[in-house]
Motif scaffolding. Structure first.
Motif, short mmCIF file in Angstrom:
data_model
loop_
_atom_site.label_atom_id
_atom_site.label_comp_id
_atom_site.label_asym_id
_atom_site.label_seq_id
_atom_site.Cartn_x
_atom_site.Cartn_y
_atom_site.Cartn_z
N ARG B 2 127.28 77.72 0.31
CA ARG B 2 126.55 78.04 1.55
C ARG B 2 126.48 76.77 2.39
NH1 ARG B 2 123.23 79.96 -2.29
NH2 ARG B 2 121.43 78.72 -1.69
N HIS B 3 126.35 76.96 3.69
CA HIS B 3 126.26 75.79 4.53
C HIS B 3 125.32 76.04 5.69
CE1 HIS B 3 129.08 78.10 7.01
NE2 HIS B 3 128.64 77.34 8.02
N GLU B 4 124.90 74.93 6.29
CA GLU B 4 124.04 75.02 7.47
C GLU B 4 124.42 73.87 8.38
OE1 GLU B 4 119.79 75.81 6.58
OE2 GLU B 4 119.47 74.20 8.05
N VAL B 5 124.49 74.15 9.65
CA VAL B 5 124.81 73.09 10.62
C VAL B 5 123.60 72.89 11.52
CG1 VAL B 5 126.32 72.40 12.52
CG2 VAL B 5 127.26 73.69 10.60
N SER B 6 123.22 71.64 11.69
CA SER B 6 122.14 71.33 12.62
C SER B 6 122.54 70.08 13.40
CB SER B 6 120.83 71.11 11.87
OG SER B 6 120.98 70.10 10.90
N ARG B 7 121.79 69.83 14.44
CA ARG B 7 122.09 68.66 15.28
C ARG B 7 120.78 67.94 15.59
NH1 ARG B 7 125.65 72.48 16.14
NH2 ARG B 7 127.86 71.94 16.39
N ARG B 8 120.82 66.63 15.41
CA ARG B 8 119.64 65.83 15.74
C ARG B 8 120.08 64.52 16.34
NH1 ARG B 8 115.72 65.64 10.60
NH2 ARG B 8 114.98 63.78 11.65
N ASP B 9 119.49 64.19 17.46
CA ASP B 9 119.78 62.91 18.13
C ASP B 9 121.28 62.71 18.33
OD1 ASP B 9 117.34 61.40 15.92
OD2 ASP B 9 117.05 62.48 17.80
N GLY B 10 121.97 63.78 18.65
CA GLY B 10 123.40 63.65 18.93
C GLY B 10 124.28 63.59 17.69
N THR B 11 123.65 63.66 16.52
CA THR B 11 124.41 63.65 15.27
C THR B 11 124.51 65.07 14.72
OG1 THR B 11 123.72 61.40 14.71
CG2 THR B 11 124.43 62.79 12.88
N ILE B 13 124.81 67.49 11.57
CA ILE B 13 124.49 67.46 10.14
C ILE B 13 125.03 68.73 9.50
CG2 ILE B 13 122.64 67.36 8.43
CD1 ILE B 13 120.86 66.29 10.86
N LEU B 14 125.92 68.54 8.52
CA LEU B 14 126.45 69.67 7.77
C LEU B 14 125.80 69.63 6.39
CD1 LEU B 14 128.44 72.03 7.23
CD2 LEU B 14 130.12 70.31 6.54
N LEU B 43 126.99 63.71 9.61
CA LEU B 43 126.37 63.48 8.31
C LEU B 43 126.63 64.70 7.45
CD1 LEU B 43 122.81 62.09 9.20
CD2 LEU B 43 124.75 60.79 8.35
N VAL B 44 127.10 64.48 6.22
CA VAL B 44 127.29 65.60 5.31
C VAL B 44 126.21 65.49 4.23
CG1 VAL B 44 128.87 66.81 3.78
CG2 VAL B 44 129.76 65.57 5.75
N ASP B 45 125.29 66.43 4.26
CA ASP B 45 124.17 66.44 3.34
C ASP B 45 124.60 67.16 2.07
OD1 ASP B 45 120.67 67.51 3.63
OD2 ASP B 45 121.83 66.73 1.96
N LEU B 46 124.69 66.40 0.98
CA LEU B 46 125.18 66.97 -0.28
C LEU B 46 124.05 67.22 -1.29
CD1 LEU B 46 128.35 64.70 -0.67
CD2 LEU B 46 128.27 67.06 0.11
N ALA B 47 122.83 67.24 -0.80
CA ALA B 47 121.68 67.43 -1.71
C ALA B 47 121.82 68.70 -2.53
CB ALA B 47 120.37 67.47 -0.91
#
Lengths: 120, 111
Positions: B2-11, B13-14, B43-47
């Motif tokens: 599963r994945h989620e895409v978000s954006r913060r401060d121009g970055t 985040i996948l 940024l790729v969040d692998l948590a």
């Protein structure tokens, strides 16, 4: 492959492997299967037999396919300097296992990979 | 996977959840290539990633190289010990920028 990995992990742990050791064995098996799927079978598909057994203080992992013989040179790892993804799987196998041998199966057909890892 | 895409401060985040293996990595690759077209820091969040193999690592390497070409930042966040081990074995733990947390990644902290 996820279910296969779970079974291998379970077998490795039953043979006495720690979590970390079992993770390494799973990775090696996964990488070996990837190589078979990508290079040995390609588009054709085919069966892969996996066996996990304990031999003294070692865990032995057997991966058998029924594809045309693999060139042993393909099992040799490549250097990582240039970050090329190809060859990484073989490198990982050799990093986590104590030995990796490509053998000819007794019946002659296909390829047989034998990998060992000291159980810890 | 599963994945989620978000954006913060121009970055961008996948965030990924699940296992990135031979079956799942093509989908991850497609996601990364799609997001990289924005040519923003990524940024790729692998948590939530419990397992990665060479095919998964290959997708991250490709994304890293494309980001370099674009001149944008690429970093991994919240790498589990199991995933970190694979990166270490591949000698990529010192190549990728790896942040402990998303906040660190967004704040521009070092790995």
């Amino acid at each position: 492959m996820s279910r296969v990995r779970d079974r291998i992990r379970s077998s490795a742990e039953k043979a006495g492997c720690s979590t970390r050791c079992a993770q390494d064995v799973v990775l090696a098996a996964d990488e070996a299967c990837q190589n078979v799927i990508r290079h040995a079978y390609g588009e054709r598909g085919g069966d892969i037999e996996i066996r996990v057994e304990r031999s003294g203080g070692d865990l032995v992992l057997w991966i058998r396919d029924f594809a045309p013989p693999t060139d042993p040179a393909r099992v040799r790892p490549r250097k990582l300097e240039d970050l090329r993804p190809g060859g990484l799987g073989t490198h990982l196998m050799r990093e986590v296992m104590d030995s990796v041998e490509l053998l000819r199966p007794p019946s002659g057909e296909g390829n047989l990979l034998r990998m060992t890892r000291r159980i810890e | 996977m599963r994945h989620e895409v978000s954006r913060r401060d121009g970055t961008v985040i996948l965030s990924l959840r699940g296992e990135v293996d031979l079956e799942q990595s093509p989908a991850v690759r497609a996601l990364l290539l799609d997001l990289l077209e924005e040519q923003r820091d990524l940024l790729v969040d692998l948590a939530g990633v419990t397992y990665i193999d060479s095919s998964g690592v290959a997708t991250l390497v490709e994304a890293y190289q494309l980001s370099k070409q674009h001149g944008t930042a690429f970093a991994l966040v919240s790498v589990s010990p199991a995933v970190h081990r694979v990166l270490e074995l591949a000698r990529l733990d010192r190549v990728f920028t790896i942040h402990q947390t998303l906040e660190e990644g967004l704040g521009g902290g070092g790995s």
